[in-house]
Structure formats: C-alpha cells, structure tokens
Motif scaffolding. Structure first.
Motif, mmCIF file in Angstrom:
data_model
loop_
_atom_site.group_PDB
_atom_site.id
_atom_site.type_symbol
_atom_site.label_atom_id
_atom_site.label_comp_id
_atom_site.label_asym_id
_atom_site.label_seq_id
_atom_site.Cartn_x
_atom_site.Cartn_y
_atom_site.Cartn_z
ATOM 1 N N SER A 163 -8.509 5.711 2.880
ATOM 2 C CA SER A 163 -8.682 6.207 4.236
ATOM 3 C C SER A 163 -7.925 7.528 4.368
ATOM 4 N N ILE A 164 -8.572 8.499 5.017
ATOM 5 C CA ILE A 164 -7.947 9.809 5.215
ATOM 6 C C ILE A 164 -7.930 10.118 6.709
ATOM 7 N N VAL A 165 -6.788 10.584 7.198
ATOM 8 C CA VAL A 165 -6.708 11.056 8.586
ATOM 9 C C VAL A 165 -6.225 12.501 8.568
ATOM 10 N N ASN A 166 -7.017 13.391 9.130
ATOM 11 C CA ASN A 166 -6.631 14.796 9.244
ATOM 12 C C ASN A 166 -6.024 15.039 10.620
ATOM 13 N N VAL A 167 -4.905 15.724 10.661
ATOM 14 C CA VAL A 167 -4.287 16.021 11.953
ATOM 15 C C VAL A 167 -4.786 17.397 12.408
ATOM 16 N N ALA A 168 -5.757 17.352 13.313
ATOM 17 C CA ALA A 168 -6.343 18.583 13.845
ATOM 18 C C ALA A 168 -5.561 18.969 15.097
ATOM 19 N N LYS A 220 0.843 -1.189 0.000
ATOM 20 C CA LYS A 220 0.000 0.000 0.000
ATOM 21 C C LYS A 220 0.882 1.243 0.000
ATOM 22 N N THR A 221 0.275 2.373 -0.389
ATOM 23 C CA THR A 221 1.003 3.646 -0.414
ATOM 24 C C THR A 221 0.320 4.655 0.489
ATOM 25 N N VAL A 222 1.125 5.354 1.289
ATOM 26 C CA VAL A 222 0.595 6.438 2.122
ATOM 27 C C VAL A 222 1.249 7.753 1.706
ATOM 28 N N LEU A 223 0.440 8.793 1.583
ATOM 29 C CA LEU A 223 0.957 10.154 1.390
ATOM 30 C C LEU A 223 0.766 10.907 2.698
ATOM 31 N N ILE A 224 1.879 11.394 3.255
ATOM 32 C CA ILE A 224 1.825 12.169 4.507
ATOM 33 C C ILE A 224 2.317 13.575 4.194
ATOM 34 N N THR A 225 1.464 14.562 4.401
ATOM 35 C CA THR A 225 1.912 15.942 4.175
ATOM 36 C C THR A 225 2.659 16.428 5.423
ATOM 37 N N GLY A 226 3.629 17.309 5.203
ATOM 38 C CA GLY A 226 4.430 17.819 6.326
ATOM 39 C C GLY A 226 5.148 16.701 7.061
ATOM 40 N N ALA A 227 5.855 15.848 6.285
ATOM 41 C CA ALA A 227 6.434 14.641 6.896
ATOM 42 C C ALA A 227 7.937 14.730 7.127
ATOM 43 N N SER A 228 8.534 15.888 6.904
ATOM 44 C CA SER A 228 9.988 15.979 7.089
ATOM 45 C C SER A 228 10.397 16.046 8.551
ATOM 46 N N ILE A 235 -2.890 5.591 -4.273
ATOM 47 C CA ILE A 235 -2.665 6.128 -2.917
ATOM 48 C C ILE A 235 -3.758 5.522 -2.042
ATOM 49 N N ASP A 236 -3.351 4.778 -1.037
ATOM 50 C CA ASP A 236 -4.328 4.074 -0.190
ATOM 51 C C ASP A 236 -4.703 4.873 1.046
#
Ligand SMILES: NC(=O)c1ccc[n+]([C@@H]2O[C@H](COP(=O)([O-])OP(=O)(O)OC[C@H]3O[C@@H](n4cnc5c(N)ncnc54)[C@H](OP(=O)(O)O)[C@@H]3O)[C@@H](O)[C@H]2O)c1
Length: 246
Positions: free
Chosen positions: A134-139, A3-11, A82-83
C-alpha cells in the motif's frame, strides 16, 4: 511477523506523527530524512522506548536516484520486506511570482514529485514480488485548488503528485493500492515563517477554525494504508477541516 513501513521525511512534522502512529499499531518503522540527525535519532529513541517495534534510520535525499536505490536495498536487507510506503518528504519555497527561480522550481519538483517517483519505483519492485502493498502520497489541498499566490511551484508539484497517484494506482493494480492524503494547513515547521495575520485569516476560512495537528493528518494516512481501507484505491482524501477559500 511485524509489517514494515517506510515514511519519507519522517524526522519532523506530519512524517514524525505518522511514524509514531504506525509504531502504535505495531509496525517496524523506517524513518527517512535528509539532514536533521538529532531530530531523527530523538524520534527513534522515543519510539523504541515506548513501543515494541524496531526502528531504522535512513538519511537519504529522496531526489537522488543512487541514494534511494541504496536506501531501499538496505531496508530489504534489514527487514526483508516493505509493506507500506508513505511518500511524505516535501518542501516549499514561498515567494512572489517575480522572485521565483528555475533553480528553486526544479528543487521543489525534484523533492515533492521526482522523489516520490524514485522511492515508489524502488519499493514497488519488492512489493510486486509479494503481490501486496500500500502506498500513500502526501499531497496537499494546494494541489487541488489555488489558495496561496506565493506557492505557484509547490501547487504545481502537488497537482502532479495527485496525477502520479492516479496513474500509479492503475499500473500497480490489482496488487498495490495507491492513495493520496491532501492536508490543508497543518501546524509544522513548514509554516513556521508564516505571517501571524495570514494564519488568523486562513484559520477563519476553515470550518473548524484552526489548522490541523500533525497527528490528525497521520491518522488519515494510517487509515488509507491499513487493511481497514482495503477497498479504497486511487482516492485523494482531503483532510482540511472543511474549508471555504472564496
Ligand atoms: N504543513 C502543512 O501545512 C502542509 C499542508 C499540506 C501538505 N503538506 C505536506 O506534508 C508533507 C510534510 O510536511 P511537513 O509540514 O510535516 O514538513 P516539515 O515539517 O517541513 O518536514 C519536512 C520533512 O521532509 C524531510 N525532507 C525534506 N527534503 C527532503 C529530501 N530531499 N529527502 C528526504 N527527506 C526530506 C525533512 O527532513 P530533515 O528534518 O532532515 O530536513 C523533514 O523530515 C510535505 O509533503 C508537505 O508538502 C504540509
């Protein structure tokens, strides 16, 4: 197939810990960031050396629509799918109410809220073709309650992100689950300028008497994204160690 995950702000920070958590679980990882090339490429090297997965770096400002379109198209060309999407990129500019400016307020909304919208919109086109994702928002707990007077604009952006989470989970049902994690204080660079006395005072209000480690937030993000949470949808999970800010 991985599977592939895209994480924004991952540095850095929570995003970096989340990238490592997904890599541990066998996901190919896309690390998005906006400026810190060294941190992003060091993370890529660390993951490639330690886990049997592929890593792609995507330098892109999530608040720029054209750049987001290109980023998602590049990811699809590279991995084919993108999973999981983790909308984690976020900024805070803490000042007194008197010193708040329209320019900075817009900047915070652009990254924390509009950025999550833009990336979700592009990624969902592909998730909906496959009818899964599946989407997870970091609030933030700041989007639920008010703790910190200097974060008026940040709080508003995170409250809006929670509202966005609820609306998106309805719209994308029944194919894509959309949830949010609401971290409390977490030891990352976002709080590096914080006054030591304030850190002490805030730690006292937390039942566990300390700020979170980024890895502890990452595990909650991974759980919500994973099939172990297959019936959890439209939820906002507080990860704040238990807290009484009264
Ligand atoms: N730390 C806390 O106490 C806390 C508490 C609750 C919620 N949160 C939320 O958790 C998330 C992560 O926070 P953190 O503390 O880990 O942050 P951090 O250490 O400051 O890292 C921020 C990350 O976001 C990236 N970024 C910033 N602006 C961007 C943009 N326009 N486009 C793409 N990427 C961008 C940065 O990339 P570069 O490295 O290239 O600059 C970096 O990877 C944020 O949404 C934050 O609001 C944090």
């Amino acid at each position: 197939m991985k599977k592939t995950v895209l994480i924004t702000g991952a540095s850095r920070g929570i995003g970096k810990a989340t990238a490592i958590e997904f890599a541990k679980k066998g996901y190919n990882v896309v690390i998005n960031y906006v400026s810190n090339d060294d941190a992003a490429s060091n993370l890529k090297s660390f993951i490639v050396e330690n886990y049997d997965v592929d890593v792609m770096l995507c330098k892109c400002d999530v608040s720029c629509e054209e750049d987001v379109k290109k980023m998602v198209s590049d990811i699809i060309n590279n991995f084919g799918h993108i999973d999981v999407l983790v909308n984690n990129a976020g900024i805070a500019i803490d000042t007194t109410f008197e010193d708040k400016t329209v320019e900075n307020f817009r900047k915070i909304l652009d990254v924390n809220l509009i950025g999550s919208f833009l990336v979700s919109k592009e990624v969902c086109k592909h998730m909906l073709v496959n009818k899964k994702g599946s989407i997870v928002n970091v609030a933030s707990t700041n989007g639920i309650d008010t703790y910190y007077p200097y974060a008026l604009d940040y709080d508003a952006s995170k409250a809006a992100l929670i509202s966005f989470t609820h609306n998106l989970s309805l719209q994308l049902s029944p194919y894509i689950r959309v949830n949010a994690v609401a971290p409390g204080w977490t030891n990352t660079e976002q709080i590096k300028e914080m006054d030591k006395d304030l850190i002490k005072d805030e730690s006292e209000k937390i039942y566990l008497k300390r700020f979170a480690k980024p890895e502890e937030i990452a595990k909650a993000i991974y759980f919500l994204a994973s099939d172990d949470a297959s019936y959890i949808n439209n939820e906002v999970l507080r990860v704040d160690g238990g807290c009484n800010h009264a």
